[in-house]
Design a protein around this motif. Structure first.
Motif, PDB file in Angstrom:
ATOM      1  N   PHE A   1     -24.953  -1.931  -1.465  1.00  0.00           N
ATOM      2  CA  PHE A   1     -26.311  -1.390  -1.341  1.00  0.00           C
ATOM      3  C   PHE A   1     -26.289   0.135  -1.423  1.00  0.00           C
ATOM      4  O   PHE A   1     -27.110   0.744  -2.118  1.00  0.00           O
ATOM      5  CB  PHE A   1     -26.921  -1.848  -0.020  1.00  0.00           C
ATOM      6  CG  PHE A   1     -28.273  -1.260   0.248  1.00  0.00           C
ATOM      7  CD1 PHE A   1     -29.356  -1.603  -0.527  1.00  0.00           C
ATOM      8  CD2 PHE A   1     -28.456  -0.356   1.284  1.00  0.00           C
ATOM      9  CE1 PHE A   1     -30.612  -1.056  -0.288  1.00  0.00           C
ATOM     10  CE2 PHE A   1     -29.698   0.186   1.535  1.00  0.00           C
ATOM     11  CZ  PHE A   1     -30.781  -0.164   0.751  1.00  0.00           C
ATOM     12  N   MET A   2     -25.357   0.769  -0.719  1.00  0.00           N
ATOM     13  CA  MET A   2     -25.286   2.230  -0.753  1.00  0.00           C
ATOM     14  C   MET A   2     -24.954   2.731  -2.149  1.00  0.00           C
ATOM     15  O   MET A   2     -25.511   3.731  -2.611  1.00  0.00           O
ATOM     16  CB  MET A   2     -24.258   2.727   0.265  1.00  0.00           C
ATOM     17  CG  MET A   2     -24.717   2.615   1.708  1.00  0.00           C
ATOM     18  SD  MET A   2     -23.617   3.425   2.884  1.00  0.00           S
ATOM     19  CE  MET A   2     -22.255   2.272   2.950  1.00  0.00           C
ATOM     20  N   THR A   3     -24.059   2.040  -2.844  1.00  0.00           N
ATOM     21  CA  THR A   3     -23.697   2.453  -4.206  1.00  0.00           C
ATOM     22  C   THR A   3     -24.894   2.340  -5.142  1.00  0.00           C
ATOM     23  O   THR A   3     -25.202   3.272  -5.903  1.00  0.00           O
ATOM     24  CB  THR A   3     -22.543   1.583  -4.723  1.00  0.00           C
ATOM     25  OG1 THR A   3     -21.416   1.741  -3.863  1.00  0.00           O
ATOM     26  CG2 THR A   3     -22.158   1.984  -6.138  1.00  0.00           C
ATOM     27  N   ALA A   4     -25.590   1.201  -5.095  1.00  0.00           N
ATOM     28  CA  ALA A   4     -26.756   1.008  -5.961  1.00  0.00           C
ATOM     29  C   ALA A   4     -27.860   2.001  -5.616  1.00  0.00           C
ATOM     30  O   ALA A   4     -28.537   2.535  -6.509  1.00  0.00           O
ATOM     31  CB  ALA A   4     -27.271  -0.429  -5.821  1.00  0.00           C
TER      32      ALA A   4
ATOM     33  N   ARG B   1     -28.872  -7.280 -18.637  1.00  0.00           N
ATOM     34  CA  ARG B   1     -27.880  -6.321 -19.126  1.00  0.00           C
ATOM     35  C   ARG B   1     -27.732  -6.408 -20.645  1.00  0.00           C
ATOM     36  O   ARG B   1     -27.529  -5.382 -21.315  1.00  0.00           O
ATOM     37  CB  ARG B   1     -26.547  -6.561 -18.432  1.00  0.00           C
ATOM     38  CG  ARG B   1     -26.621  -6.343 -16.925  1.00  0.00           C
ATOM     39  CD  ARG B   1     -25.317  -6.620 -16.215  1.00  0.00           C
ATOM     40  NE  ARG B   1     -24.353  -5.541 -16.419  1.00  0.00           N
ATOM     41  CZ  ARG B   1     -23.176  -5.479 -15.799  1.00  0.00           C
ATOM     42  NH1 ARG B   1     -22.819  -6.441 -14.950  1.00  0.00           N
ATOM     43  NH2 ARG B   1     -22.357  -4.478 -16.024  1.00  0.00           N
ATOM     44  N   ASN B   2     -27.842  -7.605 -21.197  1.00  0.00           N
ATOM     45  CA  ASN B   2     -27.793  -7.739 -22.662  1.00  0.00           C
ATOM     46  C   ASN B   2     -29.011  -7.067 -23.302  1.00  0.00           C
ATOM     47  O   ASN B   2     -28.892  -6.388 -24.332  1.00  0.00           O
ATOM     48  CB  ASN B   2     -27.745  -9.219 -23.059  1.00  0.00           C
ATOM     49  CG  ASN B   2     -26.419  -9.864 -22.692  1.00  0.00           C
ATOM     50  OD1 ASN B   2     -25.392  -9.187 -22.606  1.00  0.00           O
ATOM     51  ND2 ASN B   2     -26.422 -11.166 -22.466  1.00  0.00           N
ATOM     52  N   ALA B   3     -30.184  -7.271 -22.682  1.00  0.00           N
ATOM     53  CA  ALA B   3     -31.396  -6.635 -23.211  1.00  0.00           C
ATOM     54  C   ALA B   3     -31.294  -5.114 -23.117  1.00  0.00           C
ATOM     55  O   ALA B   3     -31.734  -4.394 -24.026  1.00  0.00           O
ATOM     56  CB  ALA B   3     -32.620  -7.134 -22.444  1.00  0.00           C
TER      57      ALA B   3
ATOM     58  N   PHE C   1     -26.388   1.506 -13.070  1.00  0.00           N
ATOM     59  CA  PHE C   1     -27.266   0.861 -12.090  1.00  0.00           C
ATOM     60  C   PHE C   1     -27.353  -0.639 -12.335  1.00  0.00           C
ATOM     61  O   PHE C   1     -27.380  -1.428 -11.374  1.00  0.00           O
ATOM     62  CB  PHE C   1     -28.660   1.479 -12.131  1.00  0.00           C
ATOM     63  CG  PHE C   1     -29.640   0.795 -11.218  1.00  0.00           C
ATOM     64  CD1 PHE C   1     -29.491   0.856  -9.835  1.00  0.00           C
ATOM     65  CD2 PHE C   1     -30.690   0.059 -11.734  1.00  0.00           C
ATOM     66  CE1 PHE C   1     -30.379   0.213  -8.993  1.00  0.00           C
ATOM     67  CE2 PHE C   1     -31.584  -0.583 -10.899  1.00  0.00           C
ATOM     68  CZ  PHE C   1     -31.433  -0.509  -9.523  1.00  0.00           C
ATOM     69  N   ALA C   2     -27.391  -1.055 -13.593  1.00  0.00           N
ATOM     70  CA  ALA C   2     -27.429  -2.495 -13.893  1.00  0.00           C
ATOM     71  C   ALA C   2     -26.182  -3.183 -13.342  1.00  0.00           C
ATOM     72  O   ALA C   2     -26.268  -4.292 -12.778  1.00  0.00           O
ATOM     73  CB  ALA C   2     -27.559  -2.716 -15.389  1.00  0.00           C
ATOM     74  N   GLY C   3     -25.028  -2.542 -13.488  1.00  0.00           N
ATOM     75  CA  GLY C   3     -23.800  -3.114 -12.919  1.00  0.00           C
ATOM     76  C   GLY C   3     -23.821  -3.123 -11.405  1.00  0.00           C
ATOM     77  O   GLY C   3     -23.431  -4.120 -10.769  1.00  0.00           O
ATOM     78  N   ASN C   4     -24.286  -2.032 -10.787  1.00  0.00           N
ATOM     79  CA  ASN C   4     -24.400  -1.986  -9.322  1.00  0.00           C
ATOM     80  C   ASN C   4     -25.348  -3.059  -8.811  1.00  0.00           C
ATOM     81  O   ASN C   4     -25.080  -3.713  -7.791  1.00  0.00           O
ATOM     82  CB  ASN C   4     -24.915  -0.615  -8.875  1.00  0.00           C
ATOM     83  CG  ASN C   4     -23.981   0.524  -9.183  1.00  0.00           C
ATOM     84  OD1 ASN C   4     -24.400   1.666  -9.274  1.00  0.00           O
ATOM     85  ND2 ASN C   4     -22.693   0.231  -9.367  1.00  0.00           N
ATOM     86  N   LEU C   5     -26.467  -3.241  -9.513  1.00  0.00           N
ATOM     87  CA  LEU C   5     -27.454  -4.236  -9.100  1.00  0.00           C
ATOM     88  C   LEU C   5     -26.884  -5.646  -9.201  1.00  0.00           C
ATOM     89  O   LEU C   5     -27.144  -6.499  -8.332  1.00  0.00           O
ATOM     90  CB  LEU C   5     -28.707  -4.101  -9.969  1.00  0.00           C
ATOM     91  CG  LEU C   5     -29.917  -4.948  -9.562  1.00  0.00           C
ATOM     92  CD1 LEU C   5     -30.401  -4.553  -8.179  1.00  0.00           C
ATOM     93  CD2 LEU C   5     -31.046  -4.786 -10.579  1.00  0.00           C
ATOM     94  N   ALA C   6     -26.096  -5.904 -10.236  1.00  0.00           N
ATOM     95  CA  ALA C   6     -25.478  -7.229 -10.383  1.00  0.00           C
ATOM     96  C   ALA C   6     -24.525  -7.506  -9.218  1.00  0.00           C
ATOM     97  O   ALA C   6     -24.514  -8.611  -8.655  1.00  0.00           O
ATOM     98  CB  ALA C   6     -24.744  -7.319 -11.714  1.00  0.00           C
ATOM     99  N   ASP C   7     -23.733  -6.514  -8.839  1.00  0.00           N
ATOM    100  CA  ASP C   7     -22.815  -6.686  -7.700  1.00  0.00           C
ATOM    101  C   ASP C   7     -23.594  -6.916  -6.408  1.00  0.00           C
ATOM    102  O   ASP C   7     -23.242  -7.783  -5.601  1.00  0.00           O
ATOM    103  CB  ASP C   7     -21.922  -5.457  -7.556  1.00  0.00           C
ATOM    104  CG  ASP C   7     -20.986  -5.268  -8.748  1.00  0.00           C
ATOM    105  OD1 ASP C   7     -20.731  -6.268  -9.448  1.00  0.00           O
ATOM    106  OD2 ASP C   7     -20.532  -4.131  -8.964  1.00  0.00           O
ATOM    107  N   PHE C   8     -24.640  -6.139  -6.212  1.00  0.00           N
ATOM    108  CA  PHE C   8     -25.455  -6.246  -4.997  1.00  0.00           C
ATOM    109  C   PHE C   8     -26.122  -7.616  -4.911  1.00  0.00           C
ATOM    110  O   PHE C   8     -26.108  -8.269  -3.853  1.00  0.00           O
ATOM    111  CB  PHE C   8     -26.501  -5.125  -5.009  1.00  0.00           C
ATOM    112  CG  PHE C   8     -27.447  -5.136  -3.848  1.00  0.00           C
ATOM    113  CD1 PHE C   8     -26.989  -4.979  -2.537  1.00  0.00           C
ATOM    114  CD2 PHE C   8     -28.806  -5.286  -4.050  1.00  0.00           C
ATOM    115  CE1 PHE C   8     -27.869  -4.982  -1.467  1.00  0.00           C
ATOM    116  CE2 PHE C   8     -29.693  -5.285  -2.985  1.00  0.00           C
ATOM    117  CZ  PHE C   8     -29.220  -5.138  -1.694  1.00  0.00           C
TER     118      PHE C   8
END
Length: 709
Positions: free
Chosen positions: A264-267, A317-319, A355-362
């Motif tokens: 959460f902090m990273t995103a 993420r593909n879009a 951010f898309a990668g951070n959001l996926a992890d979150f």
């Protein structure tokens, strides 16, 4: 043969059914609001009077200590009770050991003994201010328990061991009763509250991101949201620590919650940097870049309006990759753009992908917690609070001075009951040291003491005095203790309820050999209240600006954290830096209240800008550590040197020198791009993004827009 039609319900039956449904709905609402408070009161009273009955049966010297322990340990959930009980018992053991050591070292020298106690209380109160969680409660207990044992033994040092053993026994009895009652009878598991917090955090963050991407949230509102998110991070860690003491909580669940908080902090940090860039572009009116990135924002906002399953996130993420490719093609085929606009576009693309990668992890961590799936995650380390050193020192100094001042009053007044004032002043100076508004907390407790004065007198001499055994005693004392427990169950009057409970437990409860002495009762009332008044005045007079969350201390501490980002050891540095900055913002939020002032909002802007700058600096240091020698690496190292010099001694000249070093580094990095391998090219693009973040953050600092450290 035709089927007989079903009989329609009569109007009377329909009305009765509607009435029953209404009563059921109202009862459910009551059970989840007032009902929970009354269940809490019932459990608190059962634990209190069970401990009192056992203390009488065991013939303990001070049964009220066991009762007072249960009142202090009365908490909304079983996990919170067990956590606080553990740290209370630990603090009691340490405090009794310290008292034995101090009295053993200085048995015939009261002056030196009080100086030793003052030093011990200062150390313990400083430790409590440093930790600011239930561990801090253990420090508080260790401090004032030593005072409770050592001060009565000033004139009779040989009794100190008996006092210590009795104290541990009585506190232990109260702890056992509280733990059993709150964990067995109608238990409220804190793990459920933690999951509600996780769900609210996830929904709130997704809604916030969507609102920002759709430009429905202003920068000022976004800053206040970040302030609240910082408080949420601290609250989740506090809740996780309490749930850890419950039987159903596992170590793997702890790691998942740590990872959830870290993700959460990273995103949140990446999104803040993205939001600041978007705001700068809109403010500057950079049409070409805005026209290219706005569709990406819109598509991401649309995706955030749907359930973020793994498949939906992959589709998003593909879009985004397709949008970026189309934007790059459009940019290459269109008229040439300025160098600054090209940098803004590349930075926006890098941040969107990140951010898309951070959001996926979150989202993955959230779904694992919500579905109670055990995920194998590396533990990023717990969220750790960090208090500015000036606040720690001031808390310890204030507590030590309070003890010495009240000890002097005891000597000069020659009033035996002043020992109560010593204990109360020391206790509340230590307890309130971790509060962002200590005077408000002590004031509420004082109100509880003053309100309990007449009520305790009536209860003691007109009701308890007529009780001839234990059960009438319970009936006589129950209304007063239940009233205090009810008030303590709500946030508005919690301090008043604690004051009523502590005051009543000290004065109303009879001992095994009961003496009804009006003069001694009034003397104890006055001395107890006087101790709380002294604690209140000490917070008002002695270093009043050195309290938790003071914006001046938070601003200076944020600046120091940015300095540490340039020089501290790299191992887990980003996580430590994030933790500390968010914790400082959480302190600021707690002290600011529901309506932060303009000065507080300026510190928030500074903190978020330094957070962005610190992340970029740490990433640059990681890139440098993984890079080969060359012009690009040398230029990045020059940026770190100039930036570190500026943060240690801020000046306009130093800032301009750092800005020039960043521009030179950007030129060197771009010169290395054509010949770089794909892996190195990705690192160089990341370096350009970080340089851009540092550059714009420094421009904000140079403009004087932010709160000066």
């Amino acid at each position: 043969m035709n089927a007989t039609p079903a009989a329609s319900p009569s109007p009377d039956h329909s009305a009765a059914r509607r009435e029953f449904s209404w009563i059921k709905a109202q009862s459910a609402d009551w059970l989840h609001t007032e009902g929970e408070r009354w269940i809490f009161v019932a459990k608190a009273m059962l634990a209190s009077f069970s401990a009192l009955w056992l203390a009488f049966r065991l013939g303990l010297d001070a049964p009220y200590t066991a009762l007072a322990t249960t009142i202090i340990l009365a908490m909304p959930s079983s996990g919170m009770v067990l956590e606080k009980a553990f740290y209370r018992f630990l603090g009691t053991l340490v405090g009794c050991s310290a008292a034995l050591a101090l009295v053993g070292l200085f048995p015939q020298t009261p002056t030196v003994l009080f100086l030793g106690l003052a030093l011990w209380v200062a150390l313990c109160t400083g430790g409590a201010a440093m930790h600011r969680n239930q561990q801090s409660y253990s420090f508080v207990l260790a401090g004032y328990t030593a005072v409770m044992i050592a001060v009565p033994a000033v004139d009779a040092p040989s009794s100190v061991f008996t006092l210590a053993v009795t104290r541990v026994t009585e506190v232990g009895l109260g702890i056992i009763c509280s733990a059993v009652v709150h964990d067995v009878f109608f238990p409220r598991r804190h793990s459920r509250a933690v999951m509600r917090t996780v769900q609210a955090r996830y929904a709130g963050f997704i809604g916030f991101c969507r609102g920002v991407l759709e430009h429905r949230i202003t920068p000022a509102e976004a800053e206040l949201n970040h302030l609240k998110f910082a408080a949420d991070i601290a609250a989740l860690e506090s809740g996780r620590a309490a749930a850890f003491f419950e039987a159903g909580h596992s170590r793997s669940h702890t790691r998942q919650l740590h990872a959830f908080n870290a993700a959460f902090m990273t995103a949140l940090t990446t999104f803040y940097t993205l939001h600041r860039l978007s705001h700068r572009l809109r403010s500057a009116g950079e049409g070409p870049v805005l026209a290219l990135v706005e569709p990406m924002y819109a598509h991401m906002a649309q995706a955030l309006g749907e359930e973020l399953t793994a498949a939906r996130l992959a589709q998003m993420r593909n879009a985004l990759a397709d949008d970026i490719a189309a934007a790059r093609t459009q940019l290459a085929q269109g008229p040439a753009v300025e160098r600054a606009q090209q940098i803004d576009f590349d930075t926006a693309v890098e941040l969107l992908e990140r951010f898309a990668g951070n959001l996926a992890d979150f989202a993955a961590l959230y779904h694992g917690l919500a579905q109670q799936k055990r995920q194998q995650v590396s533990d990023p380390g717990a969220y750790s609070p960090k208090t500015p050193p000036a606040i720690i020192f001031a808390s310890g100094f204030r507590a030590a001075l309070t003890l010495l001042l009240t000890a002097g009053m005891w000597y000069w007044l020659a009033w035996p009951a002043t020992i109560n004032a010593i204990l109360m002043a020391t206790i509340f100076c230590a307890l309130a040291s971790s509060s962002p508004r200590p005077t408000a907390l002590v004031q509420q407790v004082l109100q509880g003491f003053l309100l309990a004065m007449p009520l305790a007198f009536i209860t003691e001499f007109f009701m308890v005095a007529k009780a001839d055994n234990f059960y009438p005693l319970v009936l006589a004392a129950l209304p007063l203790f239940a009233f205090g427990a009810y008030l303590s169950s709500g946030p508005r009057w919690g301090g008043v309820g604690i004051g009523i409970g502590m005051f009543s437990a000290t004065l109303v409860v009879p001992t095994n050999l009961m003496r009804y002495d009006v003069e001694a009762f009034i003397s104890s009332e006055l001395s107890l209240s006087m101790g709380v008044v002294v604690a209140y005045l000490m917070f008002k007079v002695v270093l009043p600006e050195h309290t938790m969350g003071h914006r001046g201390h938070v601003a200076a501490a944020l600046w120091r954290e940015a300095q540490q980002a340039c020089s501290a050891r790299l191992h887990r540095l980003k996580r430590r830096f994030d933790n500390r900055v968010r914790d400082l913002l959480s302190q600021l939020n707690a002290a600011a209240g529901p309506a932060p002032s303009a000065e507080t909002r300026a510190v928030v802007r500074q903190g978020l800008t330094l957070l962005e700058l610190g992340h970029a600096v740490i990433e640059l240091r990681q890139l440098i550590a993984a890079s080969h020698a060359g012009a690009a690496r040398d230029s990045l190292q020059a940026v770190l040197r100039e930036l570190s010099a500026y943060l240690h001694a801020p000046s306009r000249t130093g800032g301009e020198t750092a800005l020039q070093a960043i521009l030179d580094a950007g030129t060197a990095v771009r010169a290395a791009l054509p010949d770089a391998q794909p892996e190195r090219r990705a690192r160089l693009h990341t370096a350009l993004t970080d340089l851009h973040s540092i550059y714009t953050s420094l421009l904000d600092q140079q403009s004087g827009e932010l709160y000066a450290a």
